[in-house]
Structures are given as C-alpha cells and as structure tokens.
Motif scaffolding. Structure first.
Motif, short mmCIF file in Angstrom:
data_model
loop_
_atom_site.label_atom_id
_atom_site.label_comp_id
_atom_site.label_asym_id
_atom_site.label_seq_id
_atom_site.Cartn_x
_atom_site.Cartn_y
_atom_site.Cartn_z
N GLU A 244 0.83 -1.21 0.00
CA GLU A 244 0.00 0.00 0.00
C GLU A 244 0.86 1.25 0.00
O GLU A 244 0.54 2.24 -0.67
N LEU A 245 1.96 1.24 0.73
CA LEU A 245 2.85 2.39 0.75
C LEU A 245 3.49 2.62 -0.61
O LEU A 245 3.64 3.76 -1.07
N ILE A 246 3.89 1.53 -1.27
CA ILE A 246 4.48 1.66 -2.60
C ILE A 246 3.45 2.18 -3.60
O ILE A 246 3.76 3.02 -4.46
N ARG A 247 2.21 1.74 -3.45
CA ARG A 247 1.16 2.25 -4.34
C ARG A 247 0.94 3.74 -4.13
O ARG A 247 0.71 4.48 -5.09
N GLU A 248 1.01 4.18 -2.88
CA GLU A 248 0.86 5.61 -2.62
C GLU A 248 1.99 6.40 -3.27
O GLU A 248 1.78 7.46 -3.87
N TYR A 249 3.21 5.88 -3.15
CA TYR A 249 4.35 6.59 -3.74
C TYR A 249 4.26 6.61 -5.27
O TYR A 249 4.47 7.66 -5.90
N THR A 250 3.94 5.49 -5.87
CA THR A 250 3.90 5.44 -7.33
C THR A 250 2.69 6.18 -7.90
O THR A 250 2.69 6.54 -9.08
N ALA A 251 1.67 6.43 -7.06
CA ALA A 251 0.58 7.30 -7.51
C ALA A 251 1.10 8.70 -7.79
O ALA A 251 0.58 9.42 -8.64
N TYR A 252 2.18 9.07 -7.08
CA TYR A 252 2.82 10.36 -7.31
C TYR A 252 3.92 10.26 -8.37
O TYR A 252 3.97 11.05 -9.32
N ALA A 253 4.81 9.29 -8.22
CA ALA A 253 6.01 9.22 -9.06
C ALA A 253 5.75 8.59 -10.42
O ALA A 253 6.51 8.82 -11.36
N GLY A 254 4.69 7.79 -10.54
CA GLY A 254 4.40 7.12 -11.80
C GLY A 254 4.73 5.64 -11.73
O GLY A 254 5.58 5.21 -10.94
N ARG A 255 4.05 4.87 -12.56
CA ARG A 255 4.24 3.43 -12.59
C ARG A 255 4.62 2.98 -13.99
O ARG A 255 4.07 3.47 -14.97
N MET A 256 5.56 2.07 -14.06
CA MET A 256 5.95 1.53 -15.35
C MET A 256 4.80 0.74 -15.95
O MET A 256 4.20 -0.10 -15.26
N PRO A 257 4.45 0.97 -17.21
CA PRO A 257 3.38 0.18 -17.82
C PRO A 257 3.81 -1.27 -17.98
O PRO A 257 5.02 -1.57 -18.00
N PRO A 258 2.87 -2.20 -18.09
CA PRO A 258 3.25 -3.61 -18.27
C PRO A 258 4.07 -3.79 -19.54
O PRO A 258 3.86 -3.11 -20.55
N LEU A 259 5.02 -4.70 -19.48
CA LEU A 259 5.82 -5.02 -20.67
C LEU A 259 4.94 -5.72 -21.70
O LEU A 259 4.00 -6.43 -21.35
N PRO A 260 5.24 -5.54 -23.00
CA PRO A 260 4.46 -6.24 -24.02
C PRO A 260 4.64 -7.75 -23.92
O PRO A 260 5.67 -8.25 -23.45
N ASP A 261 3.65 -8.48 -24.37
CA ASP A 261 3.67 -9.94 -24.25
C ASP A 261 4.86 -10.57 -24.96
O ASP A 261 5.39 -11.60 -24.51
N TRP A 262 5.32 -9.97 -26.05
CA TRP A 262 6.34 -10.63 -26.87
C TRP A 262 7.68 -10.78 -26.14
O TRP A 262 8.48 -11.66 -26.49
N VAL A 263 7.95 -9.94 -25.11
CA VAL A 263 9.26 -10.04 -24.45
C VAL A 263 9.41 -11.35 -23.69
O VAL A 263 10.53 -11.76 -23.37
N GLY A 264 8.31 -12.03 -23.40
CA GLY A 264 8.37 -13.29 -22.67
C GLY A 264 8.32 -14.52 -23.55
O GLY A 264 8.22 -15.64 -23.04
#
Length: 417
Positions: free
Chosen positions: A212-232
């Motif tokens: 929950e604390l990390i979610r609060e921080y990334t609500a401010y700082a931003g979150r990396m979008p999910p990687l595309p499927d092809w990388v896996g």
C-alpha cells in the motif's frame, strides 16, 4: 523527539567534482558557513485546511524565521512544505528534517540500491551517477579506478536513486525535491535528512502494508506500464560486431531450437576505437557499412517471431563526419552549455560529446523526432536502451534559467520515457 529540533537550515558551499570514465561519477564535499540547528515553535495556525507551524531557526551566524505547512495531498498522503522567511533567508541553501526512530526499525527503498537491502545504520546519498564500471568484480574495479580516473563505483553509487523510504514499522516518507539529498539512518533513535536547497517539500504516507505504501508513492512518481507480451516469448540476446556476426548467432539459435524474443544490437551506429576498446559513434544514424543488409536482418527476425532492439543515449558526437545531429542541435540551441555560452563538451575516454538540454521543451521534441525517425523508422526497432542520463554537470547553463542542481537528478527521469 521531545526537546529536540526537527528542522534546521544552513548556508553551505559545495565542492562538486565530476570524474570517471565516462564522466558521470561525483564527489561532493560540503563546507558549512552558517548553521541554524536550534529551533523554536512560536505559533500554530490551523484556521484553514492547511496547518502551519511557525517559529525561528538559530545558530552560529544564522537566525531565520520558518513556516512548516501541512495539508492533505490525498486520503493517505500528508504533504509538508518548509519555507524560510526574512532578509537572511536567501543566504541559506541547506535544509534539514529530523524524526524519531527506534533501534529495531528497518529502512528500505531510496531507489535502486545495489549494496544493502536494509539501510539502518547507513548514510545514503540520493544522487544520480554512474553506478560503477565493473563494480563488485575483485581487482577489475580497483584497476579501472586506477587507470581510468575513477568511476568504478562505491557502495552507495547508483543511476536510479529516489528520495523515498518505507520502514519495517510502516513509516514512509518521500521528498518532492529533485535536488541532492542525504538520508542518514546511522543513529538508532532518529533519521536525519539533509537537502541541498532551503525549500523542502515532501509527503508522509499512510498504508497498512508495504504494498500500500508503494502504491501511494507510485501514484505520485508514476508506474511503469506492463511489458508487451512478446518479451516473454523467448530469449533477448545481445549481439555486436556487424550483420554477419548477428546472422551467425541467429543460425546457432535456430539450430538449437531456442525460442527468440529479440536481438539487442547496441552498436547499430557503428564503432570507434578508444582506449577503453570499442565504443559507439554517438550520431544515432544506422551505419550501413558496419551493418549492411539491415532490413533483411530485421525481416529474418520477424520470420522467427522476434524483434529488433537497439540503444541510444542523450549525447551527440562532435567528431567530423559523425556530427550531423550535433550541428543541428547546436544551431537550434538545443545543447547544455558552459558558463561562457559554448556547448558543454563532456569527456568520455578519449573523445568529447555534447549533451541535449532536456530542460528545453523544443529540444525534447527534437530528440524525440530523432528517435521516431532513426530508431522506430530506419532501424525498425521495437525498443531500445535509453542509457547514460547521469552526467548533467552541476555548473551547466540550461534553457530558461533552469537550475542544474535541481535538474541533475531529474534529467534521467525526463530521458527515460
């Protein structure tokens, strides 16, 4: 901490030395000329939705009024803002925040820290710099430091710091400031934060779990979008050395039946020979003599269900014959400058390169178009490594009077997207 100051201010004179190969490591020695480390609280104003604590900070050669304002930045975020007031406030360029801790409280975070998970008992600088060439390899790091002007890294050097922590007792705080800061967890009973500017802004977070604390921080700082499927869907393999070498590696993977998601080709712009070995021409144009039949190589990857990945950094080659983008950027005034108004050329082994001024919105648009035309267009890349955002000098001149001390840590954030 009852009876102890939780705020402070000072006037400091920093000696900042940039070093390493490449230039991107820093040594900062701070000499304090005046310190206001004694604090009084003279009043509290809570007539509005903002609570303001007012008082004075005093000490040898220092006496200044302060206000510390608190307001809600969200359901689980309390913003705080320290402001110094009065005729002597302009002389002060350091601010301090102290809060209570306990000997059994553990601290985590502060970005990508490569040495310690728990930072209790440590002092961690929040400074973007080269994390260390060959760091951690016995003998190699020491040899690199000796022969190439340092840059082998230290226990606390990192290219991706963040002024945010959370603790084992679910205490969490971050600074909104991008200026250089130091988080001191050495004392069992307290945490000390030093910021290299007088106006400190940050947030105290509430959460019932670390997530929950990390979610609060990334609500401010931003979150990396999910990687595309092809990388896996297979391996992503680093290849250098030209088209024939790339095809040779592909033949090996095909014969072995190894699924491939992509090739990462760092040296697509061609290479130069330096005293560090082979390094790239930082001209961000495909070297078709080094990589002939490039399109056929990309087509072959596509038939294998794989993608092309490349490399770029925000530096521009000044070498004759490889300086087209440098000349464009210089003419358009898109480069980081020295105090005399000339391009700030930064040393890398035995060549110099210019740095795009990302504080200039027009320069950002220009380099974005270079990426669209050369990486997405000509090389048909599906991704790239956005490297080397840590070398903005502290004595640079930026567009529109932007402060390089505030932009040094911000630069890689602007470069990464």
């Amino acid at each position: 901490m009852p009876g102890r100051a939780f705020l402070g201010a000072a006037q400091g004179q920093a000696d900042i030395r940039q070093f390493g190969t490449p230039d991107g490591s820093y040594r900062i020695d701070d000499r304090l000329l005046a310190q206001c480390l004694a604090q009084s609280i003279d009043g509290v104003d809570n007539a509005t939705e903002t609570l303001v604590v007012r008082g004075r900070l005093t000490g040898p050669g220092c006496d200044v009024a302060y206000s510390l304002a608190f307001d809600a930045a969200g359901a689980n975020q309390l913003r705080f803002r320290l402001q110094l007031d009065g005729p002597k406030a302009a002389q002060l360029n350091r601010s301090y925040l102290r809060h209570a801790s306990s000997a059994d409280e553990r601290y985590f975070g502060l970005g990508q820290q490569l040495t310690w998970f728990d930072q209790k008992g440590k002092t961690i600088p929040v400074l973007v710099q080269e994390h260390g060439v060959g760091r951690g390899l016995p003998g190699f790091t020491q040899l690199f430091d000796l022969l190439e002007g340092g840059g082998g890294g230290s226990e606390v050097s990192t290219g991706a710091p963040a002024p945010h922590y959370l603790s084992s007792k679910l205490n969490s705080l971050f600074l909104e400031n991008t200026e250089y800061s130091i988080f001191d967890f050495q004392h069992p009973e307290r945490v000390d934060i030093k910021l290299f500017t007088s106006a400190m802004t940050g947030r105290i977070l509430y959460g019932r779990t670390p997530l929950e604390l990390i979610r609060e921080y990334t609500a401010y700082a931003g979150r990396m979008p999910p990687l595309p499927d092809w990388v896996g869907r297979g391996a992503i393999v680093s290849v250098q050395g030209g088209t024939d070498e790339a095809n040779k590696k592909l033949n090996t993977f095909e014969r072995a039946g190894i699924p491939l998601a992509g090739l990462w080709i760092q040296d697509w712009p061609g290479v130069r020979i330096t005293n560090a070995g082979k390094q790239l021409w930082w001209n961000w144009e495909l070297d078709e003599s080094y990589y002939p039949r490039w399109d056929a190589l990309v087509d072959r990857l596509a038939r294998l269900g794989a993608r092309m990945l490349v490399y770029i950094n925000p530096f521009l080659s000044t070498e004759a014959g490889h300086d087209s983008l440098y000349q464009q950027a210089r003419q358009a005034d898109y480069l980081v400058k020295k105090q005399d108004g000339t391009p700030y050329l930064i040393r890398n082994t035995n060549f110099d390169a210019a740095l795009v001024d990302l504080s200039n919105p027009e320069a950002r648009t220009w380099i974005k178009n270079v990426i669209k035309n050369e990486l997405l267009g000509r090389t048909r890349a599906s991704g790239w490594m956005a490297d080397f955002g840590e070398a903005l000098p502290f004595d640079a001149v930026l567009a529109n009077g932007n402060d390089p001390a505030a932009w040094h840590n911000r630069y890689p954030e602007e470069w990464a997207p």
